[in-house]
Write a protein that holds these residues in place. Sequence first.
Motif, PDB file in Angstrom:
ATOM      1  N   SER A 227      60.986  25.633  48.549  1.00  0.00           N
ATOM      2  CA  SER A 227      60.920  27.096  48.510  1.00  0.00           C
ATOM      3  C   SER A 227      60.962  27.504  47.043  1.00  0.00           C
ATOM      4  O   SER A 227      61.201  26.689  46.171  1.00  0.00           O
ATOM      5  CB  SER A 227      62.122  27.682  49.231  1.00  0.00           C
ATOM      6  N   GLY A 228      60.773  28.769  46.801  1.00  0.00           N
ATOM      7  CA  GLY A 228      60.933  29.194  45.419  1.00  0.00           C
ATOM      8  C   GLY A 228      59.755  29.967  44.885  1.00  0.00           C
ATOM      9  O   GLY A 228      58.744  30.127  45.568  1.00  0.00           O
ATOM     10  N   PRO A 229      59.889  30.446  43.660  1.00  0.00           N
ATOM     11  CA  PRO A 229      58.823  31.246  43.055  1.00  0.00           C
ATOM     12  C   PRO A 229      57.641  30.369  42.654  1.00  0.00           C
ATOM     13  O   PRO A 229      57.764  29.143  42.656  1.00  0.00           O
ATOM     14  CB  PRO A 229      59.510  31.813  41.807  1.00  0.00           C
ATOM     15  N   PRO A 230      56.509  30.980  42.303  1.00  0.00           N
ATOM     16  CA  PRO A 230      55.369  30.176  41.856  1.00  0.00           C
ATOM     17  C   PRO A 230      55.710  29.425  40.570  1.00  0.00           C
ATOM     18  O   PRO A 230      56.493  29.913  39.756  1.00  0.00           O
ATOM     19  CB  PRO A 230      54.278  31.213  41.569  1.00  0.00           C
ATOM     20  N   ALA A 231      55.113  28.250  40.408  1.00  0.00           N
ATOM     21  CA  ALA A 231      55.353  27.437  39.204  1.00  0.00           C
ATOM     22  C   ALA A 231      54.760  28.126  37.984  1.00  0.00           C
ATOM     23  O   ALA A 231      53.716  28.781  38.064  1.00  0.00           O
ATOM     24  CB  ALA A 231      54.712  26.070  39.396  1.00  0.00           C
TER      25      ALA A 231
ATOM     26  N   LEU B  28      45.357  27.097  34.000  1.00  0.00           N
ATOM     27  CA  LEU B  28      45.547  25.870  34.779  1.00  0.00           C
ATOM     28  C   LEU B  28      46.464  26.059  35.980  1.00  0.00           C
ATOM     29  O   LEU B  28      47.370  26.893  35.961  1.00  0.00           O
ATOM     30  CB  LEU B  28      46.159  24.791  33.887  1.00  0.00           C
ATOM     31  N   ALA B  29      46.234  25.240  36.983  1.00  0.00           N
ATOM     32  CA  ALA B  29      47.170  25.113  38.094  1.00  0.00           C
ATOM     33  C   ALA B  29      48.427  24.413  37.560  1.00  0.00           C
ATOM     34  O   ALA B  29      48.355  23.659  36.587  1.00  0.00           O
ATOM     35  CB  ALA B  29      46.542  24.280  39.201  1.00  0.00           C
ATOM     36  N   VAL B  30      49.581  24.710  38.176  1.00  0.00           N
ATOM     37  CA  VAL B  30      50.855  24.175  37.683  1.00  0.00           C
ATOM     38  C   VAL B  30      51.711  23.698  38.847  1.00  0.00           C
ATOM     39  O   VAL B  30      51.721  24.319  39.915  1.00  0.00           O
ATOM     40  CB  VAL B  30      51.652  25.279  36.920  1.00  0.00           C
ATOM     41  N   ILE B  31      52.421  22.603  38.634  1.00  0.00           N
ATOM     42  CA  ILE B  31      53.489  22.190  39.562  1.00  0.00           C
ATOM     43  C   ILE B  31      54.749  21.990  38.734  1.00  0.00           C
ATOM     44  O   ILE B  31      54.707  21.345  37.689  1.00  0.00           O
ATOM     45  CB  ILE B  31      53.126  20.881  40.311  1.00  0.00           C
TER      46      ILE B  31
ATOM     47  N   ASP C 109      69.077  15.446  35.216  1.00  0.00           N
ATOM     48  CA  ASP C 109      69.798  15.483  36.493  1.00  0.00           C
ATOM     49  C   ASP C 109      68.806  15.687  37.641  1.00  0.00           C
ATOM     50  O   ASP C 109      67.642  16.037  37.423  1.00  0.00           O
ATOM     51  CB  ASP C 109      70.884  16.568  36.462  1.00  0.00           C
ATOM     52  N   ASN C 110      69.288  15.483  38.865  1.00  0.00           N
ATOM     53  CA  ASN C 110      68.412  15.457  40.040  1.00  0.00           C
ATOM     54  C   ASN C 110      67.450  16.642  40.118  1.00  0.00           C
ATOM     55  O   ASN C 110      67.827  17.779  39.855  1.00  0.00           O
ATOM     56  CB  ASN C 110      69.249  15.467  41.327  1.00  0.00           C
ATOM     57  N   ILE C 111      66.248  16.362  40.540  1.00  0.00           N
ATOM     58  CA  ILE C 111      65.304  17.435  40.877  1.00  0.00           C
ATOM     59  C   ILE C 111      65.690  17.947  42.256  1.00  0.00           C
ATOM     60  O   ILE C 111      65.982  17.168  43.159  1.00  0.00           O
ATOM     61  CB  ILE C 111      63.854  16.902  40.855  1.00  0.00           C
ATOM     62  N   TRP C 112      65.729  19.269  42.404  1.00  0.00           N
ATOM     63  CA  TRP C 112      66.177  19.855  43.688  1.00  0.00           C
ATOM     64  C   TRP C 112      65.114  20.723  44.329  1.00  0.00           C
ATOM     65  O   TRP C 112      65.193  21.068  45.496  1.00  0.00           O
ATOM     66  CB  TRP C 112      67.467  20.651  43.493  1.00  0.00           C
ATOM     67  N   ARG C 113      64.074  21.115  43.558  1.00  0.00           N
ATOM     68  CA  ARG C 113      63.060  21.986  44.152  1.00  0.00           C
ATOM     69  C   ARG C 113      61.712  21.749  43.478  1.00  0.00           C
ATOM     70  O   ARG C 113      61.647  21.527  42.275  1.00  0.00           O
ATOM     71  CB  ARG C 113      63.471  23.450  43.948  1.00  0.00           C
ATOM     72  N   VAL C 114      60.662  21.827  44.280  1.00  0.00           N
ATOM     73  CA  VAL C 114      59.302  21.780  43.727  1.00  0.00           C
ATOM     74  C   VAL C 114      58.680  23.167  43.874  1.00  0.00           C
ATOM     75  O   VAL C 114      58.889  23.843  44.879  1.00  0.00           O
ATOM     76  CB  VAL C 114      58.433  20.689  44.407  1.00  0.00           C
ATOM     77  N   GLU C 115      57.987  23.592  42.851  1.00  0.00           N
ATOM     78  CA  GLU C 115      57.292  24.889  42.877  1.00  0.00           C
ATOM     79  C   GLU C 115      55.817  24.657  42.557  1.00  0.00           C
ATOM     80  O   GLU C 115      55.482  23.761  41.785  1.00  0.00           O
ATOM     81  CB  GLU C 115      57.907  25.838  41.836  1.00  0.00           C
ATOM     82  N   PHE C 116      54.974  25.490  43.158  1.00  0.00           N
ATOM     83  CA  PHE C 116      53.520  25.295  42.996  1.00  0.00           C
ATOM     84  C   PHE C 116      52.835  26.564  42.501  1.00  0.00           C
ATOM     85  O   PHE C 116      53.238  27.672  42.853  1.00  0.00           O
ATOM     86  CB  PHE C 116      52.879  24.956  44.354  1.00  0.00           C
TER      87      PHE C 116
END
Length: 466
Positions: free
Chosen positions: A389-393, A408-411, A357-364
């Motif tokens: 917006s949101g918490p860290p990935a 590692l860095a995460v998205i 289902d649709n992606i609604w938020r990106v976290e980094f």
Amino acid sequence: MLKPSILLTPVAIAAAAMLFSKAAFAVSHDPESIQNKALKDVVAFEITEGLTTEVGQRQAGTEAEARARDWSVKKLKALGFQNVRNEPFMMPTWVRGAETAEVTVPYPQKFHVTALGNSASTGDAGIEAEVVYFDSLAAMQAAPDGSLKGKIAFVTHNMHRAQDGSGYGAFGPVRWNGPGIASEKGAAAYVIKSIGTDSHRNPHTGNMNFPEGVKPIPAGALSLPDADNLERIMKLAEKSKMPVAMKLVLTPQNIGEQESGNIIAEVTGRDPSKGMILIACHLDSWDLATGAFDDAAGCGIVTAAAKQIMDHGKPLRTIRILWAGAEEVGLWGGKAYAKAHTGSKHVIAMESDFGADNIWRVEFNLPDGAETVQKQIAQALLPLGIGSSGPPATGGADVSNIIASNNLAVIDLQQDGTRYFDLHHTPDDTLDKIDPKQMRQNVAAWTTVLSVIANSDIDFTMPSRK
Ligand code: ZN
Ligand code: ZN
């Protein structure tokens, strides 16, 4: 129209060629144009349809998962990826047997039940015992030691639908930890209200583990309406001081170490020194259905996005696709991957394992110095309705080991989980539940992110690794 023979000197031709190649590069890696093209993707659905139709259910360590790996290698090669391979590993394997549950006293009736992964067997004759009811895991934890001796402990919960799926974290321990706690208190068996949010007679399976030294007992999940019925029976019986008894037959088996494997494919980049971007999903499913949502769709989405990038020309960095062979029954795939590849230079990990289902938020979770890239991604995702917006990935289950070992860095691209736990680990997780339009939004979002990070020469190394 230009007349080349008259107007174009060799210098002019070279300049024009340079201009053209710059323009072509700008077009080919412009996230917006790539995004629009990705919104027409058919590959994600094609992969999901292929896995669910040509392979079907594919529990890790079984012959079905081996067929899934053969199918995957062929498919990924046919799509044009490089370095496509199967990396086998061994893992302990548990398989389902017969499963029935019925209340025998005071209101005899049959329920729909399924064994939880790693459940012990009741034996063919089953177990018939008095049921002890708890309205939460905490209530069972508070029961005196030995008070469940010879009984079937029944724990319910109050999970509700949520866009971010947070009910799973809150109530999942009823499944993950409940069987061990019940066993420690002497229970003969353990049943739960399925960890889900639907109202169908589909029990939800899922994995659990008994702590070291705790005796495995039979453990099953009742469908949600059946569990509600059992709650009503328990409350009525309590009023009239009648015992409630249940007969449970669960005959799963441990069949020892079996082969599973991780499937890997790559879009090789122009500069190997820039490190790899790892994008993951898991190939295995539970055995109750064809695992369209969990997680054929994830494999379809990440792979379709990588193909979009590949079709636009070589990116700067290599993109590695991981279809982990075993996630449901323990993180064997992710562990085997981390063990084999800790020495490789990964820079960012991402995973899709929450339906389609649709992606609604990106976290980094990116290092200092990546703010511009982060802003660029957030901006480029706005047309798809994705906020930032949101918490860290934190990443998904299959990449958790390599994230931890390589820092590692995460998205994270968070999918709408409102209906995810209606279907999760049930016989209802089938292809018809995939909405192709929402799936294409996923592919467009993944393609957008990959087009930026695979072509940026920013150093994504997290601080403690520098
Ligand atoms: Zn999954
Ligand atoms: Zn799952």
